[in-house]
Write a protein that holds these residues in place. Sequence first.
Motif, mmCIF file in Angstrom:
data_model
loop_
_atom_site.group_PDB
_atom_site.id
_atom_site.type_symbol
_atom_site.label_atom_id
_atom_site.label_comp_id
_atom_site.label_asym_id
_atom_site.label_seq_id
_atom_site.Cartn_x
_atom_site.Cartn_y
_atom_site.Cartn_z
ATOM 1 N N GLU A 1 -8.415 12.527 -0.670
ATOM 2 C CA GLU A 1 -7.489 12.457 0.460
ATOM 3 C C GLU A 1 -6.080 12.845 0.028
ATOM 4 O O GLU A 1 -5.387 13.595 0.729
ATOM 5 C CB GLU A 1 -7.481 11.051 1.063
ATOM 6 N N GLN B 1 -2.994 2.367 3.950
ATOM 7 C CA GLN B 1 -3.522 3.059 2.774
ATOM 8 C C GLN B 1 -3.539 4.564 2.982
ATOM 9 O O GLN B 1 -3.266 5.334 2.052
ATOM 10 C CB GLN B 1 -4.921 2.539 2.453
ATOM 11 N N ARG B 2 -3.860 5.011 4.193
ATOM 12 C CA ARG B 2 -3.860 6.444 4.474
ATOM 13 C C ARG B 2 -2.434 7.001 4.445
ATOM 14 O O ARG B 2 -2.213 8.119 3.970
ATOM 15 C CB ARG B 2 -4.514 6.721 5.832
ATOM 16 N N GLY C 1 -4.111 4.053 13.976
ATOM 17 C CA GLY C 1 -4.380 2.637 13.735
ATOM 18 C C GLY C 1 -3.123 1.816 13.911
ATOM 19 O O GLY C 1 -2.002 2.339 13.916
ATOM 20 N N HIS D 1 0.812 -1.218 0.000
ATOM 21 C CA HIS D 1 0.000 0.000 0.000
ATOM 22 C C HIS D 1 0.848 1.272 0.000
ATOM 23 O O HIS D 1 0.302 2.362 -0.167
ATOM 24 C CB HIS D 1 -0.913 0.024 1.222
ATOM 25 N N ASP E 1 -2.427 -2.632 10.101
ATOM 26 C CA ASP E 1 -3.772 -2.454 9.582
ATOM 27 C C ASP E 1 -3.729 -1.888 8.162
ATOM 28 O O ASP E 1 -3.089 -0.858 7.905
ATOM 29 C CB ASP E 1 -4.549 -1.521 10.509
ATOM 30 N N ALA E 2 -4.420 -2.530 7.229
ATOM 31 C CA ALA E 2 -4.384 -2.113 5.829
ATOM 32 C C ALA E 2 -4.934 -0.704 5.652
ATOM 33 O O ALA E 2 -4.412 0.080 4.839
ATOM 34 C CB ALA E 2 -5.165 -3.106 4.965
ATOM 35 N N GLU E 3 -5.990 -0.352 6.378
ATOM 36 C CA GLU E 3 -6.573 0.986 6.225
ATOM 37 C C GLU E 3 -5.589 2.059 6.648
ATOM 38 O O GLU E 3 -5.461 3.106 5.984
ATOM 39 C CB GLU E 3 -7.862 1.081 7.044
ATOM 40 N N ALA E 4 -4.866 1.828 7.743
ATOM 41 C CA ALA E 4 -3.855 2.791 8.187
ATOM 42 C C ALA E 4 -2.734 2.900 7.150
ATOM 43 O O ALA E 4 -2.267 4.003 6.830
ATOM 44 C CB ALA E 4 -3.290 2.377 9.542
#
Length: 502
Positions: free
Chosen positions: A458, A158-159, A149, A43, A153-156
């Motif tokens: 974003e 990605q951000r 996060g 990511h 964690d994938a979402e963290a």
Amino acid sequence: MKQLPSPEIWFVCGSQHLYGPGPLQTVAANAATIAFKLDASKHLPLRVVSKPLLTTPAEITNLCIAANADPNCGGLILWMHTFSPSKMWIRGLDLLRKPFLHFHTQFNRDLPWRTIDMDFMNLNQAAHGDREAGFLHTRMRLARKVVVGHWSDAEAQQRIGAWMRAVRGWTDWQGARFVRFGDNMRQVAVTDGDKVSAEMKLGFSVNTHGVGDLVAVVDAVSSKEISALCADYEKNYTLVPALKKGGKRHSDLRYSARLELGMEKFLSDGGFKGFTDTFEDLHGLRQLPGMATQRLMAMGYGFGGEGDWKTAALVRAMKVMGAGLKGGTSFMEDYTYHMSPKGHLVLGSHMLEICPSIATQKPRVEIHPLGIGGKEDPVRLVFEANTGPALNASLVDLGNRFRLIVNEVDAVKPPKLPHLPVARALWQCRPDFKTACQAWILAGGAHHTGYSYTVTSEMLEDFSTIAGIETVTIDADTRMAELKQSLRNNEVYYHLNQGFRA
């Protein structure tokens, strides 16, 4: 992609000597593990480099000075594994000129409920230490992104990846050169602006070359080079019969190839990352560059029509941010509307210059009259753009500041358009046509945009934070009363902003 930067990101962990050598060794090892894992993440588009643990004001200051001086350092990720008294960071952060992200995470994901003791609590107190750091960042009025996060964690991730793409775009702008072939379209306001302020605030320079400078390079292109490029056209595109070798308009295709080769050489030799031109200033050129500009954009160059240097720079930055992602980015213009009660649509296009990176099928090479400019019929790539989520972005000069306006849209498949001889995209605006258009106009958005399926709101918000410029986002949650109040509030904020750090 032409001149694509690949800066590295420094992973920086803070602590203090209060904990003793044993715990500090653990802290340093844990920080290095996180940096290693982030560096391996799919990511994250940029390298993550672990830096030594920082525990004193001198160490922090020296690292920030080193970051400023290292051209390969794009920015910093800051994390406080334990408690790191933030007054130690004041001088270093005051000197820091690279963007930073504050990552609020901790090494362990789960708490060991049955064995947890005070030693564990003292060692793993990012919940404590990052709040101390966050206060200082706010107290110093430092622009930054905060990501919360666990590091796995994938979402963290990605951000963080979105921020890295913004960092890459910002890095690319620093010292970038953009060329204008002639001036902007006469008496047009929004495509003009303060190029001195842009270089001071945004880092790139914009200078004009007379079209004659380009003509000299175009005229010097060899026939052999032209023949090779025309063969490449026939291999990669669907050419109308008249443009094929032996066709009655093949000489026009060869001139388009001459334009592309000459323009690419001029841009490459000059170290330029983007350009503008205008149909009002083509002295010495037989055609307005159509396919040449389209293909140069596909190589990664930024472009703005009619002398719009701000959009040329923005398109370049968006191409850099979206590098490696599927979907593409192009120069675009809101051209005309479908205002049926059954659904409002925007048909986006331009006279010629839409990038084939957004094409949904193999482009066709066609030749048609332009109708303006008084030049020969230009060759162009004709295609329909992809469908799906996308956005339009516009960079405008408001006199006392730059503003970036973003509208999220949903591109849809257009009906048959047998008589429209240009590349095009069709979209629905979020939250709806009337709200989006009203908001765009109130915010001062231009008619030229950077249009992208890969760049996200974003990323552009992160980019604006790094640049220290205003962002106005028009999306599914936009409400007109709130947007109007936000625009009024921003007038006051940006007027007073320079004094807030005292």
